[in-house]
Structures are given as C-alpha cells and as structure tokens.
Design a protein around this motif. Structure first.
Motif: not given
Length: 259
Positions: A245-259
């Motif tokens: 349920q967390n906002d995914v943007r911080a995690g995705m930025a760490a794993s896939y680069g800035a979004r």
C-alpha cells in the motif's frame, strides 16, 4: 567437458553462499567414458550392494557432501540411466509403458512424455560422478547444480543475464524432471532450470521450496559476476518487501533510476 582449470571453485561457491545465502551445497557432475577414470576420483564413494535413483546420488552430494560415482548397474532402472546417457533410449524406453495409468492416462501419453525428455545420447559414457563443487575433486565437471528457492533463483537468472543478455527458455516434462535440469544441460550445454519432480523430492531429498539450475561451471561464474554487479546496485537477496500500500515512487527510483 568444461575447462575449469582457470576457475577458483571454492571462491565461486563462497560467493554464491554470500550473495544468495543458499542452504544447499552446489555440486558438480561429470560423465566419464571409462569407469577407471571415475574410480580414480579422490575420495570417491561407490554404492555397496545397494541400488539407487540418480536423484539419490545427486542428493548424497548436495545434502551430505559426498563424492559419489556410479555406473548403470548402480541405478534402479533404465529411466535414470537413459537421462545421463548410461542406458539406451531404445524402443522400451520410448514406449514408457510402466508410466501409463500411474503418471499418464494412456500409453500414448506415456510415450509422448518419453519423447519430450532431453537425454544424453547413449554410447559414449559408462560412468558418472557427483561431488560438492567447492571440493574440486572432479577433474573436468560437465555441469554445476544449484538448488535455490524462487527468489534466489530469479536473482541467479538475473546475474546470468547481466552481460550478453539473452532470453532463457525452459520446459517441464513433469515426472522425470531431471531431464529438464541435468539431462538438458548435459545434452545441450545450455543453462537449464527445472521444477524438481516427485521422485527428486521423495528420493533425492529436495525440499518443497527449492528449484534446480544446471549449467556449466563457466556459466555459473558468469552468473556470479552478474550477481556482484546487481548487489552493488542494491538488487540483492533477501529481497525486502516494500509494502503493497506504500507510494511506490521512492522504491522504484532506487531500483530503476529516477522517475
């Protein structure tokens, strides 16, 4: 046979345990044209008046740390021997009548299963040995076998694909899944992932959560190098749950680069 002379097998296995936290010993498997060459392997164990499945021989190496050598006479039947090229894939093997009504509905289904299996051609090899990979006892191991849970295994696949990427594709014959792992890897030289089957789990000691990858030692070394690069990027085992349920943007930025 694979040239492992330039590989540091103990260091390779240490890296695997460190990067993936494996619980089962990675092992090596080698086919021999001459029985005497198998018998010359240091600290080789031989079945003494006992008959086994190939699953059990692999299990003795992976679960107990044994170095074990066998010929077709040590195996329970043609099915085990045929997968590793020690028994013929003749008309009796191709028919697979013993499977009809037990594993498959009809004799036609059983024969189709036998045809689908990937086996080492018969006629060249007379013996096989399995041993812990780090022991370095096999002179020229054909393949390494790595047992891992699904999360560990996908990272191993990712490591293999880090450089020189190609899509990896496998199949599932169902029963006799050793044909999908060590049979396919020995016969084709391709990395081969399998879902261990009922006999592998019942007789080979494979626990519920493990998959099996069979590949050349050099391919395993390539995968480990990829794992090191992935780990440096924060992509490592265990994979921490992020939260559904967390906002995914911080995690995705760490794993896939800035979004």
């Amino acid at each position: 046979m694979s040239d492992t002379s330039i590989l540091d097998l103990p260091a390779l296995v240490d890296d695997l345990f460190r990067l993936l936290r494996l619980k089962t010993t990675p092992i090596a498997m080698q086919l021999f044209e001459r029985v005497d060459d198998m018998l010359a392997v240091p600290k080789i164990r031989r079945p003494k008046g006992t008959v086994h499945t190939t699953d059990q021989i692999v299990g003795q190496a992976a679960r107990l740390g044994f170095t074990v050598g066998i010929t077709v006479d040590d195996l329970v039947g043609q099915q085990c021997g045929a997968v590793i090229g020690l028994a013929p894939q003749d008309a009796s093997f191709q028919a697979g009548k013993a499977f009809a009504g037990v594993w498959f509905a009809t004799e036609a289904d059983a024969a189709a299963h036998q045809k689908a299996m990937t086996c080492v051609p018969h006629g060249r090899y007379t013996a096989m040995a399995a041993s812990p990979l780090a022991a370095g006892r096999l002179p020229a191991p054909d393949i390494a076998l790595v047992y891992a849970n699904p999360a560990q295994m996908i990272l191993l696949v990712n490591g293999l694909q880090w450089a020189g990427y190609k899509k990896l594709e496998w199949g599932a014959v169902g029963e006799s899944a050793c044909a999908d792992s060590w049979g396919r890897a020995l016969a084709t030289g391709e990395p081969s992932l399998a879902l261990p089957c009922f006999p592998e789990r019942r007789y080979g000691g494979v626990p519920d959560d493990e998959l099996l990858m069979a590949l050349k030692p050099a391919q395993l070394a390539q995968a480990v190098e990829g794992l090191k690069r992935l780990s440096a990027n924060g992509l490592r085992y265990p994979i921490p749950p992020y939260g559904v349920q967390n906002d995914v943007r911080a995690g995705m930025a760490a794993s896939y680069g800035a979004r």
